[in-house]
Design a protein around this motif. Structure first.
Motif, PDB file in Angstrom:
ATOM      1  N   ALA A 122       0.849  -1.172  -0.006  1.00  0.00           N
ATOM      2  CA  ALA A 122       0.033  -0.007  -0.074  1.00  0.00           C
ATOM      3  C   ALA A 122       0.775   1.254  -0.142  1.00  0.00           C
ATOM      4  O   ALA A 122       0.243   2.337   0.074  1.00  0.00           O
ATOM      5  CB  ALA A 122      -0.913   0.031   1.109  1.00  0.00           C
TER       6      ALA A 122
ATOM      7  N   LEU B  55      -6.744   1.637   7.973  1.00  0.00           N
ATOM      8  CA  LEU B  55      -6.839   0.191   7.907  1.00  0.00           C
ATOM      9  C   LEU B  55      -5.741  -0.460   8.378  1.00  0.00           C
ATOM     10  O   LEU B  55      -5.884  -1.529   9.193  1.00  0.00           O
ATOM     11  CB  LEU B  55      -7.009  -0.172   6.342  1.00  0.00           C
TER      12      LEU B  55
ATOM     13  N   PHE C   5      -6.946   0.243  -2.569  1.00  0.00           N
ATOM     14  CA  PHE C   5      -6.939   1.237  -1.655  1.00  0.00           C
ATOM     15  C   PHE C   5      -5.833   2.130  -1.912  1.00  0.00           C
ATOM     16  O   PHE C   5      -5.931   3.263  -1.504  1.00  0.00           O
ATOM     17  CB  PHE C   5      -6.619   0.360  -0.207  1.00  0.00           C
TER      18      PHE C   5
ATOM     19  N   SER D 270      -7.002  -7.354   3.004  1.00  0.00           N
ATOM     20  CA  SER D 270      -6.492  -5.991   2.931  1.00  0.00           C
ATOM     21  C   SER D 270      -5.471  -6.110   1.822  1.00  0.00           C
ATOM     22  O   SER D 270      -4.961  -5.100   1.173  1.00  0.00           O
ATOM     23  CB  SER D 270      -6.017  -5.452   4.123  1.00  0.00           C
TER      24      SER D 270
ATOM     25  N   HIS E 288      -7.185   4.503  -4.902  1.00  0.00           N
ATOM     26  CA  HIS E 288      -8.620   4.940  -4.703  1.00  0.00           C
ATOM     27  C   HIS E 288      -8.868   5.254  -3.200  1.00  0.00           C
ATOM     28  O   HIS E 288     -10.305   5.896  -3.036  1.00  0.00           O
ATOM     29  CB  HIS E 288      -9.735   4.424  -5.550  1.00  0.00           C
ATOM     30  N   GLY E 289      -8.315   4.740  -2.254  1.00  0.00           N
ATOM     31  CA  GLY E 289      -8.802   4.714  -0.629  1.00  0.00           C
ATOM     32  C   GLY E 289      -8.829   6.023  -0.349  1.00  0.00           C
ATOM     33  O   GLY E 289      -8.077   6.927  -0.834  1.00  0.00           O
ATOM     34  N   GLY E 290      -9.648   5.983   1.091  1.00  0.00           N
ATOM     35  CA  GLY E 290      -9.677   7.390   1.688  1.00  0.00           C
ATOM     36  C   GLY E 290     -10.328   8.394   1.112  1.00  0.00           C
ATOM     37  O   GLY E 290     -10.165   9.459   1.191  1.00  0.00           O
TER      38      GLY E 290
ATOM     39  N   GLY F  95     -10.939   0.676   4.172  1.00  0.00           N
ATOM     40  CA  GLY F  95      -9.817   1.128   3.245  1.00  0.00           C
ATOM     41  C   GLY F  95     -10.538   2.016   2.094  1.00  0.00           C
ATOM     42  O   GLY F  95      -9.670   3.003   1.603  1.00  0.00           O
ATOM     43  N   THR F  96     -11.546   1.636   1.707  1.00  0.00           N
ATOM     44  CA  THR F  96     -12.193   2.698   0.739  1.00  0.00           C
ATOM     45  C   THR F  96     -12.569   3.978   1.532  1.00  0.00           C
ATOM     46  O   THR F  96     -12.130   5.184   0.696  1.00  0.00           O
ATOM     47  CB  THR F  96     -13.393   1.989   0.206  1.00  0.00           C
TER      48      THR F  96
ATOM     49  N   GLY G   1      -9.008   5.032   4.065  1.00  0.00           N
ATOM     50  CA  GLY G   1      -7.743   4.911   3.520  1.00  0.00           C
ATOM     51  C   GLY G   1      -6.986   3.884   4.278  1.00  0.00           C
ATOM     52  O   GLY G   1      -7.150   3.149   5.222  1.00  0.00           O
ATOM     53  N   VAL G   2      -5.669   3.708   3.537  1.00  0.00           N
ATOM     54  CA  VAL G   2      -4.733   2.763   4.062  1.00  0.00           C
ATOM     55  C   VAL G   2      -4.101   2.795   5.624  1.00  0.00           C
ATOM     56  O   VAL G   2      -3.938   1.923   6.140  1.00  0.00           O
ATOM     57  CB  VAL G   2      -3.579   2.426   3.081  1.00  0.00           C
TER      58      VAL G   2
END
Length: 765
Positions: free
Chosen positions: A563, A665, A755, A748, A758-760, A657-658, A661-662
């Motif tokens: 990540a 997570l 993530f 994960s 496109h995460g967070g 995650g979505t 964010g990482v």
């Protein structure tokens, strides 16, 4: 860097050959078990004194009775249990199949969208100067790997259940000739499951790697990233198997115990009890099918975690196939070591008296660990270069082959320590359980207090063992060291599973003996087999939880690297909120599973009471109870109740995650790991101790135990209540928690590319 002594060609032969040997050996064991006939043969051959008794004619030697009705009854009961277990698993797999398809589509869509479903090559994640296969390929191959893992997990559980229901009545019939013969039948049956699972898991993974290589070629980074889907598939099926099976078995068990033993004062597994068939079915779907899928998931994930880290280390960069396959070579040697170890229990030594059962099972653990240490040394020195580099959060760390040998060995021996500590706290041969039994003098409340205290205390040494393994293996070989330490703990999985499956088979054998109306002496033998099996089941759970802790930490490390997180800083709010929420998840999950067992048991208790009150002649043994209704209650409840806990575990990483964010997570994963391990160990050991405290009083083997008994006394009733409370702890919540911590970590890791890009979403608004 000098190449490994073992050539690529030799590696390509050793791994599949060891797998095939494991499968052939398991079929041979099955053949030996099948020699015990379930049909009365009136003109049988005369009795012979063959060592393990497969040529003996089935007669009650001590009592001179040749009762053919007993054999017919045993066959009928076995058939009912087998049918109940098969129909439940088919129903469960229909629901799980729908989930599998939906989740496979999700994996493809999420990972495919990383590069906008582009079919162009992309820059490699860890080396921007190189070009790797498109993200769409990773999406497609991760989906295939997920389905492969899921199907292998389902097959492992189903085959385990089939052999267990095949062997239970055969163990009962062998108990008429002596405890040694019954032990060998039960243990051989467990070995069938252990070897089939270990060999299948290894073979399918090896074939998948070679097939994926045809497309990926030299892009090993992409290849092994896609392979992680195999671990995700294995564990997601295990979650539903463990939770669904656990709810089924404990709803029936609690219902049967509370009404039968406490209210009606009839023995365990009495055929008058309407829940008795459901209870015996539950042993097979929860403790066998669920546990098989669980340990398969651990094995698949630890292999995947090691392979992912190796693919971005010198093994992968220099395309050293033998060194890359080091985790698979360790597992291959494990199959051969376990094969030799099994022969010690079934062929080299014979059990003559009840007291030898426990030590025979303990010797299995010790012999396999000692032999495996030698096996690991050989693999480490011929399968690895003398020195190489391992990826360590952005830098390459120089590691020597002897250091990797120590990493695997530390995991292996930590597993043995956890096993023995678990045995000390859950076996009625030692003080902790005897103290719990003694506390029943003053009623159920003191029993519960003592049991809870024992569970909390039993966490201390396993946690230190896990902590030392983590420190040693990380110091030597970073996250790869932790992954192979987990693999070390699971390297003797075939023996571990054989010992574990032996427990429920013996439990069923005792139930069949009671229901078929066999003599008191035979029931004593099956009870002795079952009591030893209870402790070994607790040891198996200890192994599963310890390995889950190491596996999820290794997966966590791989996730952090993939990540692109530089450091996980606990002092940042994003990480800390994740940490505290993650630590709460095991409690939320346990609450769901415990309540599910409670509400299903409530329906079961009401139904069993209804039958005792409304069926004339049931208590006198003149009428037959309606077993089918109880089986249906357990089936319906477990199918309905397994979905919310499963959804909690599967959706948490996706949502966090979505939207968060990482970094958040990473906090959730760390929190769930830290609290989940403690809750799982204490729940499993508390339940195991209560169960064996009850058996200690029932057996009345010592002067102390006789002062607390006999069955039906006030201390015995208090012990039954403790055992009933412990049932969902040790067989539903506790064992399912280790799947929670691994599954969230592997999920994960699989979704990490999505993530990272496109995460967070909430923090981007």
């Amino acid at each position: 860097m000098a190449p490994a002594l073992l050539s690529t060609f030799a590696t390509e032969i050793i791994i599949p050959v060891c797998s095939v040997i494991g499968i052939v050996f398991s079929l041979l064991q099955w053949l030996l078990v099948s020699r015990v006939k379930l049909t009365p043969d009136r003109n049988g051959p005369p009795a012979s004194n063959n060592k393990n008794g497969y040529d003996d004619y089935l007669i009650e030697e001590e009592e001179g009775v040749n009762d053919h009705n007993v054999v017919v009854k045993c066959a009928e009961i076995q058939n009912a249990i087998s049918e109940g277990a098969t129909s439940f698993l088919f129903t469960e797999y229909q629901y799980v199949g729908i989930f599998m398809v939906v989740f496979a589509i999700l994996i493809f869509l999420f990972l495919g969208s990383v590069e906008g479903f582009s079919t162009k090559s992309q820059k490699c994640t860890y080396d921007a100067t190189m070009m790797c296969k498109p993200a769409l390929a990773t999406a497609a191959f991760s989906t295939i790997a997920f389905l492969l893992g899921a199907i292998t997990s389902i097959i492992s559980g189903f085959l385990g259940m089939k052999i267990a229901t095949y062997a239970n009545a055969r163990t009962t019939l062998e108990a008429r000739k002596g405890v040694g013969k019954a032990f060998v039948t039960a243990f051989r049956s467990g070995a069938v499951m252990g070897f089939l699972l270990a060999a299948n898991g290894l073979l399918v993974l090896y074939i998948a790697i070679n097939l994926f290589k045809l497309y990926y070629g030299d892009d090993w980074e992409g290849l092994f990233e896609a392979i992680t889907g195999y671990g995700l598939g294995g564990s997601s099926m295990a979650l539903f198997g463990r939770v669904g099976g656990g709810i089924y078995t404990k709803a029936a068990d609690v219902g049967a115990d509370l009404v039968g033993k406490v209210e009606r004062n009839i023995p365990e597994d009495d055929p008058r009890n309407p829940a008795v068939i459901a209870d015996n079915v539950g042993d097979n779907v929860g403790d066998i099918a669920g546990m098989g899928s669980d340990l398969f998931g651990s094995y698949a994930e630890s292999s995947c975690a090691a392979l992912v880290v190796a693919s971005i280390s010198s093994f992968g960069i220099e395309h050293n196939f033998t060194a890359m396959c080091y985790p698979l070579l360790v597992s291959s040697v494990g199959i051969i070591v376990c094969l030799i170890t099994t022969l010690f229990a079934t062929d080299f030594f014979e059990i003559k008296v009840v007291d030898e059962i426990q030590s025979a099972l303990k010797k299995q653990l010790i012999i396999s660990t000692v032999l495996m240490t030698v096996g690991i040394a050989i693999v480490s020195f011929i399968g690895l270069p003398t020195s190489f580099t391992i990826f360590n959060f952005g830098v390459q760390k120089v590691v020597y082959n002897w250091q990797l040998f120590l990493c695997v060995s530390v995991g292996l021996w930590a597993g043995l320590i956890i096993g023995f500590v678990t045995e000390y706290y859950t076996s009625n041969a030692y003080n902790p359980v005897q103290d719990v039994a003694d506390s029943c003098r003053t009623g159920a409340a003191t029993n519960v207090i003592f049991g809870l205290a024992l569970g909390y205390k039993s966490v201390i040494i396993p946690i230190f063992a896990i902590a030392i393994s983590i420190f040693v293996s990380f110091s030597f070989a970073a996250m790869y060291g932790i992954a192979v330490a987990a693999l070390g703990m699971l390297s003797t999985i075939a023996t571990g599973l054989a010992i574990d499956a032996y427990g429920p088979i013996s439990d069923n054998a005792g139930g069949i003996a009671e229901m078929a109306g066999m003599s008191h002496r035979i029931r004593e033998r099956t009870d002795a087999l079952d009591a030893a099996g209870n402790t070994t089941a607790a040891i198996g759970k200890g192994f599963a939880i310890g390995s889950a802790a190491l596996v999820s930490l290794a997966l966590f490390g791989a996730f952090v690297s993939r990540a692109g997180i530089q450091t996980v800083d606990v002092l940042t709010p994003k990480v800390f909120i994740g940490l505290i929420v993650g630590a709460m998840l095991p409690y939320w999950f346990s609450a769901m599973t415990m309540k599910s067992v409670g509400s299903a048991a409530l329906k079961m208790v009401e139904e069993v009471r209804r039958q005792f009150n409304t069926i004339p002649g049931l208590m006198e043994g003149l009428a037959k109870p309606d077993y089918t209704t109880c089986v249906k209650i357990s089936t319906d409840a477990s199918i309905k109740e397994m979905i919310p806990p499963g959804a909690l575990v599967m959706l948490t990483p996706l949502i966090v995650g979505t939207f968060f964010g990482v970094e958040t997570l990473s906090g959730v994963l760390a929190g769930a790991l830290v609290s989940g391990v403690q809750v799982a160990i204490s729940a499993s050991n508390t339940g195991g101790a209560w169960d064996n405290a009850k058996k200690y009083i029932e057996a009345g083997a010592s002067e102390h135990a006789r002062t607390l008994g006999p069955k039906g006394s006030e201390p015995h009733k208090a012990a039954v209540i403790g055992d009933t409370i412990g049932d969902p702890l040790k067989d539903t919540s506790g064992p399912s928690l280790n799947i929670l911590i691994k599954l969230m970590a592997v999920e994960s890791l699989v979704f990490a590319p999505f993530f990272a890009v496109h995460g967070g979403l909430l923090f981007k608004l």
